[in-house]
Motif scaffolding. Structure first.
Motif, PDB file in Angstrom:
ATOM      1  N   TYR A 182     -16.538   2.562  27.640  1.00  0.00           N
ATOM      2  CA  TYR A 182     -17.514   3.066  26.664  1.00  0.00           C
ATOM      3  C   TYR A 182     -18.906   2.500  26.944  1.00  0.00           C
ATOM      4  O   TYR A 182     -19.888   3.248  27.036  1.00  0.00           O
ATOM      5  CB  TYR A 182     -17.057   2.701  25.252  1.00  0.00           C
ATOM      6  N   PHE A 183     -18.999   1.183  27.106  1.00  0.00           N
ATOM      7  CA  PHE A 183     -20.310   0.572  27.347  1.00  0.00           C
ATOM      8  C   PHE A 183     -20.857   0.954  28.726  1.00  0.00           C
ATOM      9  O   PHE A 183     -22.076   1.118  28.892  1.00  0.00           O
ATOM     10  CB  PHE A 183     -20.212  -0.941  27.218  1.00  0.00           C
ATOM     11  N   SER A 184     -19.975   1.111  29.695  1.00  0.00           N
ATOM     12  CA  SER A 184     -20.436   1.512  31.028  1.00  0.00           C
ATOM     13  C   SER A 184     -21.019   2.920  31.014  1.00  0.00           C
ATOM     14  O   SER A 184     -22.087   3.175  31.601  1.00  0.00           O
ATOM     15  CB  SER A 184     -19.278   1.430  32.021  1.00  0.00           C
ATOM     16  N   LEU A 185     -20.340   3.840  30.355  1.00  0.00           N
ATOM     17  CA  LEU A 185     -20.838   5.216  30.293  1.00  0.00           C
ATOM     18  C   LEU A 185     -22.101   5.317  29.457  1.00  0.00           C
ATOM     19  O   LEU A 185     -23.000   6.096  29.782  1.00  0.00           O
ATOM     20  CB  LEU A 185     -19.752   6.133  29.725  1.00  0.00           C
ATOM     21  N   ARG A 186     -22.181   4.541  28.397  1.00  0.00           N
ATOM     22  CA  ARG A 186     -23.411   4.541  27.609  1.00  0.00           C
ATOM     23  C   ARG A 186     -24.580   3.959  28.410  1.00  0.00           C
ATOM     24  O   ARG A 186     -25.719   4.429  28.287  1.00  0.00           O
ATOM     25  CB  ARG A 186     -23.198   3.723  26.333  1.00  0.00           C
ATOM     26  N   TYR A 187     -24.283   2.991  29.233  1.00  0.00           N
ATOM     27  CA  TYR A 187     -25.328   2.408  30.074  1.00  0.00           C
ATOM     28  C   TYR A 187     -25.816   3.408  31.116  1.00  0.00           C
ATOM     29  O   TYR A 187     -27.009   3.453  31.448  1.00  0.00           O
ATOM     30  CB  TYR A 187     -24.803   1.146  30.748  1.00  0.00           C
ATOM     31  N   MET A 188     -24.905   4.238  31.611  1.00  0.00           N
ATOM     32  CA  MET A 188     -25.281   5.252  32.597  1.00  0.00           C
ATOM     33  C   MET A 188     -25.885   6.493  31.968  1.00  0.00           C
ATOM     34  O   MET A 188     -26.229   7.440  32.667  1.00  0.00           O
ATOM     35  CB  MET A 188     -24.056   5.633  33.432  1.00  0.00           C
ATOM     36  N   ASP A 251     -21.488  10.483  38.103  1.00  0.00           N
ATOM     37  CA  ASP A 251     -20.609   9.415  38.578  1.00  0.00           C
ATOM     38  C   ASP A 251     -19.168   9.625  38.123  1.00  0.00           C
ATOM     39  O   ASP A 251     -18.432   8.662  37.911  1.00  0.00           O
ATOM     40  CB  ASP A 251     -21.110   8.054  38.080  1.00  0.00           C
ATOM     41  N   ILE A 252     -18.761  10.873  37.960  1.00  0.00           N
ATOM     42  CA  ILE A 252     -17.429  11.158  37.452  1.00  0.00           C
ATOM     43  C   ILE A 252     -16.353  10.696  38.423  1.00  0.00           C
ATOM     44  O   ILE A 252     -15.276  10.266  38.012  1.00  0.00           O
ATOM     45  CB  ILE A 252     -17.289  12.677  37.161  1.00  0.00           C
ATOM     46  N   THR A 253     -16.621  10.747  39.698  1.00  0.00           N
ATOM     47  CA  THR A 253     -15.618  10.321  40.683  1.00  0.00           C
ATOM     48  C   THR A 253     -15.345   8.831  40.575  1.00  0.00           C
ATOM     49  O   THR A 253     -14.186   8.389  40.634  1.00  0.00           O
ATOM     50  CB  THR A 253     -16.094  10.670  42.102  1.00  0.00           C
ATOM     51  N   VAL A 254     -16.407   8.047  40.388  1.00  0.00           N
ATOM     52  CA  VAL A 254     -16.236   6.597  40.247  1.00  0.00           C
ATOM     53  C   VAL A 254     -15.472   6.269  38.975  1.00  0.00           C
ATOM     54  O   VAL A 254     -14.584   5.396  38.958  1.00  0.00           O
ATOM     55  CB  VAL A 254     -17.603   5.904  40.265  1.00  0.00           C
ATOM     56  N   VAL A 255     -15.779   6.970  37.913  1.00  0.00           N
ATOM     57  CA  VAL A 255     -15.101   6.725  36.634  1.00  0.00           C
ATOM     58  C   VAL A 255     -13.628   7.083  36.735  1.00  0.00           C
ATOM     59  O   VAL A 255     -12.749   6.327  36.268  1.00  0.00           O
ATOM     60  CB  VAL A 255     -15.791   7.525  35.511  1.00  0.00           C
TER      61      VAL A 255
END
Length: 276
Positions: A182-188, A251-255
């Motif tokens: 959650y925090f990673s995606l919000r940061y991106m 960055d969907i592949t990395v996620v």
């Protein structure tokens, strides 16, 4: 009898006696309506108003009914109130069963559409608690079968630490990993919903509950095949649903790779530690 009463005229004794009104009282003509007129009165409550901060006379009104579910908005105390979380556990059995069955079909990728109206935390708590007890109990049974197979006379002791380890790993994984995503995606700069992530990862662990039973078979190769299949299904369930949820993310592949890898690491840990 007194003579003053005897001299009264008898014509005035019949019927009602009219009141005698003097001339000065006749001249004073105060309308009755003017006395009664004034601002419309309301029923009021004691005590009177003693200031701006104290309650004074209050007009009786219908009381506002406030149930226990109504909580003040933007109040940090709501985080410590049980009623703040009741809405996340208000799901029917049919809804939970439908979501459990969806977690067993990892290639559908429509789990977020099914929980969009009402994401729940009931599945997370129930599945994690069930998995903790299953791993602790079946893990001890697996070690018992392996020990009796190698040496039937060897003593065996129930390992209570399996319960503590299972609770720490399962609950920690189901709470911390979605929080990290959650925090990673919000940061991106991507859209992310923590409640939906917790719901997704909670139901992704359900497949380990039924597959823990065949892990009791004391055949090492078969155990690895079972746990890898279960881990792959759980990993695909999380990764494919994240892909459908984050379609516009660059960055969907990395996620997806990170989510897939973490689920596989969890499945391998379950095999190595609880079913050695």
């Amino acid at each position: 009898m007194d003579e003053s009463f005897a001299n009264l005229q008898t014509s005035h004794l019949l019927g009602s006696v009219p009141a005698v009104i003097s001339d000065d009282k006749r001249s004073t003509n105060v309308p009755i309506a003017s006395v009664n007129e004034g601002p419309s009165a309301n029923m009021q409550i004691f005590p009177p108003n003693l200031g701006n901060n104290t309650k004074g006379y209050q007009t009786l009104e219908s009381p506002t009914v406030q149930g226990p579910e109504q909580q003040p908005s933007n109040n940090w105390k709501g985080f410590f109130n049980v009623y703040s979380y009741t809405q996340y556990f208000d799901v029917d059995t049919d809804v939970v069963l439908n979501r459990l069955m969806s977690s067993l079909y990892p290639t559908s990728g429509d789990f977020f559409n099914k929980i969009d109206a009402n994401p729940d935390l009931y599945g997370l708590v129930w599945i994690c608690t069930t998995l903790v007890f299953v791993l602790a109990s079946l893990g001890n049974c697996a070690t018992y079968l392996v020990k009796k197979r190698t040496d039937s006379n060897a003593p065996w002791i129930f390992d209570v630490n399996y319960m503590n380890l299972a609770a720490s790993i399962i609950y920690g994984y189901a709470i911390i990993v979605p929080l990290g995503f959650y925090f990673s995606l919000r940061y991106m700069g991507s859209k992310a919903d923590l409640l939906r992530f917790w719901c997704l990862w909670g139901y992704s662990l359900f497949i380990f509950v039924p597959t823990s039973l065949p892990l009791l078979i004391p055949v090492e190769f078969l155990r690895w095949v079972i746990i890898l299949l279960a881990g792959s299904a759980s990993s695909c369930f999380v990764a494919l649903n994240l892909r459908s949820y984050l379609e516009t993310n660059n960055d969907i592949t990395v996620v997806m790779a990170a989510a897939f890898g973490l689920q596989m690491v969890l499945s391998i840990f379950i095999k190595v530690w609880f079913f050695p």
